[in-house]
Write a protein that holds these residues in place. Structure first.
Motif: not given
Length: 258
Positions: A73-79
Protein backbone atom coordinates in the motif's frame (compact mmCIF):
# COMPACT_ATOMS: atom_id res chain seq x y z
CA UNK A 1 -22.19 1.25 -15.65
CA UNK A 2 -21.21 -0.65 -12.53
CA UNK A 3 -17.67 0.75 -12.71
CA UNK A 4 -19.00 4.29 -13.11
CA UNK A 5 -21.12 3.91 -9.99
CA UNK A 6 -18.10 2.61 -8.06
CA UNK A 7 -15.96 5.58 -9.14
CA UNK A 8 -18.69 8.02 -8.18
CA UNK A 9 -18.90 6.43 -4.76
CA UNK A 10 -15.19 6.82 -4.15
CA UNK A 11 -15.34 10.45 -5.27
CA UNK A 12 -17.55 11.40 -2.32
CA UNK A 13 -15.87 13.11 0.62
CA UNK A 14 -17.16 10.23 2.80
CA UNK A 15 -17.56 6.88 1.08
CA UNK A 16 -20.16 4.47 2.45
CA UNK A 17 -18.88 1.89 4.91
CA UNK A 18 -20.08 -1.09 2.82
CA UNK A 19 -17.61 -0.32 0.03
CA UNK A 20 -15.21 -3.11 -0.91
CA UNK A 21 -12.00 -2.81 -2.91
CA UNK A 22 -9.86 -5.64 -4.24
CA UNK A 23 -6.53 -5.42 -6.07
CA UNK A 24 -5.81 -8.58 -8.04
CA UNK A 25 -2.47 -10.38 -7.74
CA UNK A 26 0.49 -8.88 -9.63
CA UNK A 27 -1.43 -5.73 -10.56
CA UNK A 28 -1.37 -2.05 -9.60
CA UNK A 29 -4.41 0.07 -8.78
CA UNK A 30 -4.51 3.84 -8.26
CA UNK A 31 -7.56 4.49 -6.12
CA UNK A 32 -9.52 7.50 -7.53
CA UNK A 33 -10.54 9.25 -4.31
CA UNK A 34 -11.36 12.98 -4.28
CA UNK A 35 -12.31 13.33 -0.62
CA UNK A 36 -10.09 13.49 2.44
CA UNK A 37 -11.53 10.42 4.21
CA UNK A 38 -12.48 6.97 2.95
CA UNK A 39 -14.31 4.22 4.88
CA UNK A 40 -14.16 0.65 3.55
CA UNK A 41 -15.81 -2.49 4.83
CA UNK A 42 -13.19 -4.69 3.15
CA UNK A 43 -9.89 -3.99 1.43
CA UNK A 44 -7.93 -6.82 -0.16
CA UNK A 45 -4.56 -6.41 -1.85
CA UNK A 46 -3.50 -9.77 -3.24
CA UNK A 47 0.06 -11.12 -3.39
CA UNK A 48 2.61 -8.97 -5.24
CA UNK A 49 -0.10 -6.36 -5.89
CA UNK A 50 0.12 -2.62 -5.16
CA UNK A 51 -2.55 -0.12 -4.11
CA UNK A 52 -1.67 3.57 -4.50
CA UNK A 53 -3.54 6.21 -2.51
CA UNK A 54 -3.54 9.90 -3.59
CA UNK A 55 -2.02 12.81 -1.68
CA UNK A 56 -5.41 14.41 -0.98
CA UNK A 57 -6.58 11.39 1.05
CA UNK A 58 -5.77 11.92 4.72
CA UNK A 59 -7.59 9.06 6.43
CA UNK A 60 -8.52 5.48 5.54
CA UNK A 61 -10.69 3.37 7.86
CA UNK A 62 -11.00 -0.32 7.08
CA UNK A 63 -13.17 -2.88 8.87
CA UNK A 64 -11.28 -5.83 7.31
CA UNK A 65 -7.85 -5.54 5.67
CA UNK A 66 -6.27 -8.46 3.81
CA UNK A 67 -2.74 -8.14 2.43
CA UNK A 68 -1.23 -11.02 0.47
CA UNK A 69 2.45 -11.94 0.41
CA UNK A 70 4.60 -8.96 -0.68
CA UNK A 71 1.51 -6.78 -1.11
CA UNK A 72 2.07 -3.00 -1.01
CA UNK A 73 0.00 0.00 0.00
CA UNK A 74 1.67 3.19 -1.20
CA UNK A 75 0.50 6.57 0.11
CA UNK A 76 1.53 9.67 -1.84
CA UNK A 77 3.66 12.33 -0.11
CA UNK A 78 1.92 15.29 1.51
CA UNK A 79 2.52 17.83 4.25
CA UNK A 80 -0.70 16.55 5.85
CA UNK A 81 -0.28 13.43 7.97
CA UNK A 82 -2.10 10.18 7.15
CA UNK A 83 -4.23 8.04 9.49
CA UNK A 84 -4.88 4.35 8.78
CA UNK A 85 -7.33 2.52 11.06
CA UNK A 86 -7.79 -1.25 10.74
CA UNK A 87 -10.32 -3.11 12.94
CA UNK A 88 -9.63 -6.63 11.66
CA UNK A 89 -6.87 -7.82 9.38
CA UNK A 90 -4.62 -10.56 8.12
CA UNK A 91 -1.29 -9.32 6.76
CA UNK A 92 0.89 -11.93 5.06
CA UNK A 93 4.69 -11.99 5.19
CA UNK A 94 6.40 -9.25 3.21
CA UNK A 95 3.51 -6.78 3.49
CA UNK A 96 4.48 -3.12 3.00
CA UNK A 97 2.90 0.21 3.85
CA UNK A 98 4.79 3.19 2.46
CA UNK A 99 4.45 6.93 3.03
CA UNK A 100 7.92 7.57 1.68
CA UNK A 101 8.85 11.05 0.48
CA UNK A 102 9.83 11.93 -3.09
CA UNK A 103 13.28 12.70 -4.45
CA UNK A 104 14.06 16.30 -5.33
CA UNK A 105 14.96 17.71 -8.73
CA UNK A 106 16.55 20.83 -10.13
CA UNK A 107 13.11 22.49 -10.03
CA UNK A 108 11.73 21.33 -6.66
CA UNK A 109 13.10 20.23 -3.28
CA UNK A 110 12.87 16.72 -1.92
CA UNK A 111 9.66 15.83 -0.07
CA UNK A 112 9.62 14.49 3.47
CA UNK A 113 8.23 11.13 4.48
CA UNK A 114 4.55 11.54 5.32
CA UNK A 115 3.65 11.24 9.01
CA UNK A 116 1.61 8.11 9.66
CA UNK A 117 -0.80 7.31 12.48
CA UNK A 118 -1.28 3.54 12.21
CA UNK A 119 -3.96 1.88 14.33
CA UNK A 120 -4.13 -1.93 14.25
CA UNK A 121 -6.76 -3.55 16.47
CA UNK A 122 -7.46 -7.26 15.82
CA UNK A 123 -4.78 -7.75 13.19
CA UNK A 124 -2.65 -10.82 12.56
CA UNK A 125 0.78 -10.12 11.07
CA UNK A 126 4.25 -11.61 11.10
CA UNK A 127 6.39 -9.39 8.88
CA UNK A 128 5.06 -5.90 8.11
CA UNK A 129 7.41 -3.16 6.88
CA UNK A 130 6.43 0.51 7.18
CA UNK A 131 8.53 2.94 5.14
CA UNK A 132 8.52 6.65 6.05
CA UNK A 133 11.92 7.62 4.67
CA UNK A 134 12.51 11.11 3.37
CA UNK A 135 13.26 11.82 -0.28
CA UNK A 136 16.82 12.26 -1.50
CA UNK A 137 18.08 15.69 -2.45
CA UNK A 138 18.89 16.52 -6.05
CA UNK A 139 22.50 16.49 -7.21
CA UNK A 140 24.21 19.80 -7.85
CA UNK A 141 24.46 20.93 -11.45
CA UNK A 142 27.74 20.44 -13.28
CA UNK A 143 29.67 23.54 -14.24
CA UNK A 144 30.20 24.08 -17.96
CA UNK A 145 33.67 23.66 -19.40
CA UNK A 146 35.38 26.79 -20.66
CA UNK A 147 35.75 27.30 -24.40
CA UNK A 148 39.14 26.64 -25.97
CA UNK A 149 41.23 29.60 -27.15
CA UNK A 150 41.94 30.21 -30.83
CA UNK A 151 45.32 29.68 -32.39
CA UNK A 152 47.28 32.70 -33.63
CA UNK A 153 48.26 33.19 -37.27
CA UNK A 154 51.85 33.09 -38.54
CA UNK A 155 51.63 36.63 -40.01
CA UNK A 156 49.10 38.27 -37.75
CA UNK A 157 47.00 37.68 -34.67
CA UNK A 158 47.89 36.26 -31.29
CA UNK A 159 46.65 33.00 -29.77
CA UNK A 160 43.87 33.59 -27.24
CA UNK A 161 43.57 32.14 -23.76
CA UNK A 162 41.06 29.44 -22.95
CA UNK A 163 38.03 30.50 -20.93
CA UNK A 164 37.59 29.52 -17.28
CA UNK A 165 35.26 26.67 -16.40
CA UNK A 166 32.09 27.44 -14.46
CA UNK A 167 31.77 26.55 -10.80
CA UNK A 168 29.64 23.54 -9.86
CA UNK A 169 26.33 23.69 -8.01
CA UNK A 170 25.85 22.35 -4.50
CA UNK A 171 23.82 19.23 -3.86
CA UNK A 172 20.38 19.87 -2.36
CA UNK A 173 19.55 18.67 1.17
CA UNK A 174 17.61 15.47 1.73
CA UNK A 175 14.12 15.63 3.24
CA UNK A 176 13.15 14.51 6.74
CA UNK A 177 11.85 11.07 7.59
CA UNK A 178 8.24 10.83 8.73
CA UNK A 179 6.85 10.36 12.23
CA UNK A 180 5.19 7.01 12.97
CA UNK A 181 2.53 6.77 15.69
CA UNK A 182 1.53 3.16 16.30
CA UNK A 183 -1.65 2.26 18.18
CA UNK A 184 -1.72 -1.49 18.96
CA UNK A 185 -2.94 -3.84 21.71
CA UNK A 186 -0.77 -4.48 24.73
CA UNK A 187 0.11 -8.00 23.53
CA UNK A 188 1.34 -6.80 20.12
CA UNK A 189 4.63 -8.46 19.11
CA UNK A 190 7.12 -5.68 18.26
CA UNK A 191 9.19 -8.13 16.19
CA UNK A 192 6.34 -8.34 13.68
CA UNK A 193 6.84 -4.74 12.58
CA UNK A 194 9.85 -3.14 10.90
CA UNK A 195 9.98 0.55 10.14
CA UNK A 196 12.32 2.90 8.27
CA UNK A 197 12.41 6.55 9.36
CA UNK A 198 15.71 7.75 7.90
CA UNK A 199 16.05 11.18 6.40
CA UNK A 200 16.80 11.37 2.70
CA UNK A 201 20.39 11.42 1.50
CA UNK A 202 21.83 14.75 0.46
CA UNK A 203 22.43 15.35 -3.23
CA UNK A 204 25.89 14.79 -4.64
CA UNK A 205 28.04 17.81 -5.43
CA UNK A 206 28.14 18.92 -9.02
CA UNK A 207 31.37 18.49 -11.00
CA UNK A 208 33.36 21.65 -11.68
CA UNK A 209 33.72 22.83 -15.25
CA UNK A 210 37.18 22.33 -16.75
CA UNK A 211 39.20 25.25 -18.01
CA UNK A 212 39.31 25.72 -21.77
CA UNK A 213 42.46 24.77 -23.67
CA UNK A 214 44.67 27.71 -24.64
CA UNK A 215 45.10 28.66 -28.29
CA UNK A 216 47.49 26.23 -30.00
CA UNK A 217 51.09 26.97 -31.02
CA UNK A 218 51.60 27.29 -34.78
CA UNK A 219 54.81 26.06 -36.38
CA UNK A 220 55.58 28.82 -38.86
CA UNK A 221 58.35 28.98 -41.46
CA UNK A 222 60.67 31.34 -39.58
CA UNK A 223 59.36 31.13 -36.03
CA UNK A 224 56.68 29.56 -33.85
CA UNK A 225 53.77 31.58 -32.47
CA UNK A 226 53.16 31.66 -28.72
CA UNK A 227 50.22 29.57 -27.52
CA UNK A 228 47.46 30.90 -25.29
CA UNK A 229 47.09 30.05 -21.61
CA UNK A 230 44.62 27.42 -20.50
CA UNK A 231 41.59 28.59 -18.53
CA UNK A 232 41.15 27.74 -14.87
CA UNK A 233 38.78 25.04 -13.65
CA UNK A 234 35.66 26.17 -11.79
CA UNK A 235 35.17 25.68 -8.07
CA UNK A 236 33.88 22.31 -6.89
CA UNK A 237 30.38 22.10 -5.40
CA UNK A 238 29.47 20.77 -1.95
CA UNK A 239 27.37 17.72 -1.20
CA UNK A 240 23.93 18.36 0.30
CA UNK A 241 23.18 17.47 3.90
CA UNK A 242 21.09 14.44 4.84
CA UNK A 243 17.59 15.05 6.11
CA UNK A 244 16.82 14.45 9.82
CA UNK A 245 15.43 11.08 10.83
CA UNK A 246 11.78 10.68 11.75
CA UNK A 247 10.45 9.40 15.06
CA UNK A 248 8.51 6.42 16.41
CA UNK A 249 5.93 6.37 19.20
CA UNK A 250 3.84 3.45 20.42
CA UNK A 251 0.65 4.24 22.32
CA UNK A 252 -2.08 2.03 23.83
CA UNK A 253 -5.40 1.56 22.05
CA UNK A 254 -8.31 3.80 22.95
CA UNK A 255 -11.95 3.12 22.03
CA UNK A 256 -12.95 4.05 18.47
CA UNK A 257 -15.70 3.21 16.01
CA UNK A 258 -15.96 3.36 12.26
Amino acid sequence: MRNLCWLALLSCSWALADTQVKVEANTLLRLPVNGATLVLARLEVAEHATLLLPANLNELRVTELLLGRDAHIGIAPSAQGFRLVVLHGDLAAGSHISTRGAAGSSKKPALAGRDLNLRLENVRLTDLTVDLRGGAGAAGQHGQDGLAGEAGGCLWGQASDGENGQSAGNGQPGAAGGQLRLEVPADFDPQALKYSLQGGAGGAAGAAGQGGRGGAVNNCLLYDTVGGNAGQAGAAGKAGSSGPDGSFKRVPLTPISL
